[in-house]
Write a protein that holds these residues in place. Structure first.
Motif, PDB file in Angstrom:
ATOM      1  N   LEU A 150       0.449  -0.894   0.356  1.00 21.72           N
ATOM      2  CA  LEU A 150       0.137   0.026   0.022  1.00 21.72           C
ATOM      3  C   LEU A 150       0.891   1.845   0.278  1.00 21.72           C
ATOM      4  N   CYS A 166       0.949   4.621   1.545  1.00 25.18           N
ATOM      5  CA  CYS A 166      -0.186   5.759   3.091  1.00 25.18           C
ATOM      6  C   CYS A 166      -0.003   6.917   3.055  1.00 25.18           C
ATOM      7  N   LEU A 192      -0.428  10.109   4.129  1.00 21.73           N
ATOM      8  CA  LEU A 192      -0.465  10.269   5.461  1.00 21.73           C
ATOM      9  C   LEU A 192      -1.445  11.773   5.930  1.00 21.73           C
ATOM     10  N   ALA A 227      -4.738   8.685  11.362  1.00 19.18           N
ATOM     11  CA  ALA A 227      -3.836   7.230  11.368  1.00 19.18           C
ATOM     12  C   ALA A 227      -4.299   6.548  11.817  1.00 19.18           C
ATOM     13  N   LEU A 228      -4.129   5.436  11.366  1.00 16.25           N
ATOM     14  CA  LEU A 228      -4.880   4.374  12.566  1.00 16.25           C
ATOM     15  C   LEU A 228      -3.907   4.177  13.309  1.00 16.25           C
ATOM     16  N   CYS A 229      -2.036   3.989  12.719  1.00 13.40           N
ATOM     17  CA  CYS A 229      -1.076   3.970  13.768  1.00 13.40           C
ATOM     18  C   CYS A 229      -0.500   3.972  14.796  1.00 13.40           C
ATOM     19  N   PRO A 247       4.937   8.070   8.740  1.00 16.83           N
ATOM     20  CA  PRO A 247       4.103   6.723   9.265  1.00 16.83           C
ATOM     21  C   PRO A 247       4.219   5.694   9.878  1.00 16.83           C
ATOM     22  N   ASN A 248       3.827   4.957  10.785  1.00 16.65           N
ATOM     23  CA  ASN A 248       4.615   3.915  11.870  1.00 16.65           C
ATOM     24  C   ASN A 248       4.209   2.644  11.418  1.00 16.65           C
ATOM     25  N   TRP A 249       4.752   1.903  10.352  1.00 19.77           N
ATOM     26  CA  TRP A 249       4.265   0.860   9.400  1.00 19.77           C
ATOM     27  C   TRP A 249       4.933  -0.227  10.684  1.00 19.77           C
ATOM     28  N   CYS A 256       0.966  -0.464  11.020  1.00 19.01           N
ATOM     29  CA  CYS A 256       0.341  -0.155  10.261  1.00 19.01           C
ATOM     30  C   CYS A 256      -1.632  -1.046   9.766  1.00 19.01           C
ATOM     31  N   ASN A 257      -2.557   0.011   9.935  1.00 17.05           N
ATOM     32  CA  ASN A 257      -4.334  -0.879  10.454  1.00 17.05           C
ATOM     33  C   ASN A 257      -4.704  -1.641   9.437  1.00 17.05           C
ATOM     34  N   CYS A 269      -7.232   1.759   7.636  1.00 14.74           N
ATOM     35  CA  CYS A 269      -6.935   3.050   7.732  1.00 14.74           C
ATOM     36  C   CYS A 269      -7.543   3.130   6.521  1.00 14.74           C
ATOM     37  N   ASN A 284      -6.131   6.279   4.826  1.00 13.61           N
ATOM     38  CA  ASN A 284      -5.177   6.870   4.413  1.00 13.61           C
ATOM     39  C   ASN A 284      -4.405   5.395   3.277  1.00 13.61           C
ATOM     40  N   ILE A 285      -5.186   4.215   3.158  1.00 11.34           N
ATOM     41  CA  ILE A 285      -4.342   3.570   2.743  1.00 11.34           C
ATOM     42  C   ILE A 285      -4.749   3.678   0.651  1.00 11.34           C
TER      43      ILE A 285
HETATM   44  S1  SF4 Z   1      -1.818   2.851   9.470  1.00 15.14           S
HETATM   45 FE1  SF4 Z   1      -0.773   1.942   7.832  1.00 15.14          FE
HETATM   46  S2  SF4 Z   1      -1.714   3.430   6.127  1.00 15.14           S
HETATM   47 FE2  SF4 Z   1      -2.650   4.188   7.961  1.00 15.14          FE
HETATM   48  S3  SF4 Z   1      -1.805   6.473   8.337  1.00 15.14           S
HETATM   49 FE3  SF4 Z   1      -0.946   4.098   9.773  1.00 15.14          FE
HETATM   50  S4  SF4 Z   1       0.934   3.787   8.107  1.00 15.14           S
HETATM   51 FE4  SF4 Z   1      -0.789   4.702   6.762  1.00 15.14          FE
END
Ligand code: SF4
Length: 214
Positions: free
Chosen positions: A115, A117, A119, A124-126, A141-143, A146-147, A150, A152-153
């Protein structure tokens, strides 16, 4: 080296630690300057990584790749804006800062992720702080957290090709008759998630680049 570190998951933190450590072990008298240099390096690498991701997005859309995911429209808009304002031009320090701070252009790629991101810190679910209602503060992003739910995808055909390659590898791995049950179960779960990603992308595959980005 900074270029390479920044582009890995958690790279911004790693880069800060690396340069902070190198700086403090060089000479204390350089402490103040080292801090400033480190921040400049972080900002510079962030800008380069952003520009790379945006240029790649523009190239993918120009090549006719389809885009899916809740942030597909933002991905396309970011690629369009980048192509119109920055592509092929030399960026001054001020322009680099403007690019870096433009909330519409915050797209991030990881070479192994399925994916992009896009952001928006408010979605941001992360971000562990989001559920607690604290003010969003994420700048990258907090890879690791990563959810898949989210908003943001976004995904392009490039990510789907990557998912297909992973699927083929998982099939090869699952074909081993001596595989321990827990490992087989885990591989099957991974396989299911890749299949779902591919099917969802193909079902939503109506979107392509807008005319401006072609
Ligand atoms: S959950 Fe994934 S897609 Fe959403 S902001 Fe975080 S890293 Fe990005």
């Amino acid at each position: 080296m900074a270029w390479f570190i920044y582009r890995r998951p958690g790279g911004r933190i790693a880069l800060g630690l690396q340069y902070g450590h190198v700086g403090s072990s060089l000479a204390e008298s350089y402490g103040g300057r080292t801090k400033a240099d480190m921040l400049e390096i972080l900002d510079f690498e962030k800008t380069l990584a952003l520009a790379d991701a945006l240029a790649e997005a523009s190239d993918r859309l120009s090549a006719g790749e389809k885009v899916s995911g809740p942030a597909a429209d933002r991905y396309i808009a970011a690629a369009d804006e980048f192509a119109a304002r920055y592509a092929g031009a030399f960026a001054t320090k001020g322009q680099m800062k403007a690019l870096r701070n433009n909330p519409r252009l915050q797209i991030f790629e990881d070479p192994e992720a399925l994916l992009t991101c896009n952001l928006d810190p408010y979605k941001a679910l992360c971000d562990p702080g989001l559920a607690k209602g604290t003010r969003p503060s994420m700048r990258t992003p907090n890879w690791n957290r990563c959810n898949p739910a989210c908003a943001n995808i976004s995904r392009t055909d490039t990510h789907i090709q990557r998912a297909r390659e992973q699927l083929a590898q998982l099939d090869t791995d699952c074909a081993d008759p001596h595989l321990a049950h827990p490992i087989r179960r885990r591989l099957e779960l991974c396989r299911g998630s890749r299949e779902k990603i591919i099917q969802t992308h193909e079902a939503a595959a109506g979107r392509t680049a807008s005319k401006d980005s072609a």
